[in-house]
Design an enzyme around this catalytic site. Sequence first.
Site, PDB file in Angstrom:
ATOM      1  N   ARG A 164     -13.331   2.957 -77.170  1.00 14.60           N
ATOM      2  CA  ARG A 164     -13.310   4.302 -76.561  1.00 14.60           C
ATOM      3  C   ARG A 164     -13.455   5.406 -77.617  1.00 14.60           C
ATOM      4  O   ARG A 164     -12.867   6.484 -77.479  1.00 14.60           O
ATOM      5  CB  ARG A 164     -12.004   4.529 -75.768  1.00 14.60           C
ATOM      6  CG  ARG A 164     -11.817   3.628 -74.576  1.00 14.60           C
ATOM      7  CD  ARG A 164     -12.896   3.873 -73.523  1.00 14.60           C
ATOM      8  NE  ARG A 164     -12.518   3.305 -72.255  1.00 14.60           N
ATOM      9  CZ  ARG A 164     -12.725   2.029 -71.909  1.00 14.60           C
ATOM     10  NH1 ARG A 164     -13.317   1.211 -72.748  1.00 14.60           N
ATOM     11  NH2 ARG A 164     -12.332   1.596 -70.723  1.00 14.60           N
ATOM     12  N   SER A 240      -8.566   5.656 -66.474  1.00 13.32           N
ATOM     13  CA  SER A 240      -7.427   5.373 -67.369  1.00 13.32           C
ATOM     14  C   SER A 240      -7.013   6.657 -68.077  1.00 13.32           C
ATOM     15  O   SER A 240      -7.844   7.299 -68.707  1.00 13.32           O
ATOM     16  CB  SER A 240      -7.818   4.357 -68.434  1.00 13.32           C
ATOM     17  OG  SER A 240      -8.258   3.176 -67.842  1.00 13.32           O
ATOM     18  N   GLU A 335      -6.481   8.905 -73.213  1.00 10.98           N
ATOM     19  CA  GLU A 335      -7.930   8.681 -73.248  1.00 10.98           C
ATOM     20  C   GLU A 335      -8.652   9.942 -72.766  1.00 10.98           C
ATOM     21  O   GLU A 335      -9.765  10.218 -73.179  1.00 10.98           O
ATOM     22  CB  GLU A 335      -8.285   7.489 -72.349  1.00 10.98           C
ATOM     23  CG  GLU A 335      -9.650   6.927 -72.648  1.00 10.98           C
ATOM     24  CD  GLU A 335     -10.287   6.250 -71.462  1.00 10.98           C
ATOM     25  OE1 GLU A 335     -11.078   6.919 -70.762  1.00 10.98           O
ATOM     26  OE2 GLU A 335     -10.006   5.064 -71.246  1.00 10.98           O
TER      27      GLU A 335
END
Length: 339
Positions: A164, A240, A335
């Site tokens: 990520r 998320s 995130e």
Amino acid sequence: MKIQENISLKPYNTFQIDKKARFFTKVKSKEELVEAIEFSKTMNIPLLFLGGGSNILITKDVFALVVKIDINGIEVTKENDDHVWVRVGAGEIWHEFVLKAIQNQWAGIENLSLIPGTVGASPMQNIGAYGVEIKEVFDHLEAINRGTLKSELFDSQKCNFGYRESIFKNKEKDNYVITHVTFKLSKKPKFNISYGAINETLKEMGISDDQLNIKAISDAVISIRESKLPNPKEIGNAGSFFKNPTISSEQFEELKKQYPDIPGYSQETGIKVPAAWLIEKSGWKGKTFGPIGVHKRQPLVLVNYGNGDGETIKALAERIQKDIKEKFNILLSPEVNFI
Ligand code: EPU
């Protein structure tokens, strides 16, 4: 380029937060994008770029020129017996591109079906799901340098992809705007069905090994995601909220004494522990607080059921972080990007 003033950003963020942008515009080409950057320089106001708005939490009115990237187009630029190179405008909806790839029998992104957001945002955080990350099919991207206003090319190495992560979230944050991404997709698919529930779901769908194809994998992923993750069109969310943390093997062994059922996946840098497990174990799964809460089927997802605001969602995230830190001595990093 048409500039609007004081408009609500609610339709432009999947958390459906109702805050205003001082200035707002949509750009359809590199040229319009350059115009928008020049406008911000002349007016001396900051810029905020939006793709699908599916990875942000807006906590206040935005005093900036908010630029929605609307650059479209999907074209094959090169082809050989094994691969096809597809150049895609940053504003294309990610999932629509996935469906088009499947229709054309271009393999490699079927596991990434139904991820919200746009193509331009996909390399920013190296999107991933069900055992596949974008870096595996990435060839290069084009981005406008906000200083020189020139278009530059970035190959995979220059993007410095991680879990990520990419250079655009770190060293080059705020220096570039992605306008096009070129993917190298495969005409000879290698199926990746080892992750979690994919295999099981394919069996439930009646697909045997010799019938396996990219459409079936995409259908299985869509069915898993729909059963677990809230649809942002119905319930505001940004997927998320936190990343899965990686801890040292010593810390993992210590935690295992106290929590024998703690899951962990070996990585080069340590053991990755599912944040969803930590949050569920701490009792947050399915909890609601007025219009906001922790999703009942995937606790890694924070949700806005109605007119929740960004600040309270941020405060909830901080309470969860504090609790997990106290219980497990693990700091969860978000995130999503806070605005
Ligand atoms: N788990 C629980 N309780 C739950 C759900 C999950 O304890 O209610 C634990 C289980 O141990 C399970 C593990 O978490 O085995 C992993 O769960 P899941 O397969 O749902 O994946 P995840 O690690 O929670 C990641 C991505 C998702 C992606 C899925 C599937 C991150 C931060 N998230 O979630 O990506 O769809 O894997 O590959 O890496 C997103 O980034 O927005 C996103 C949705």
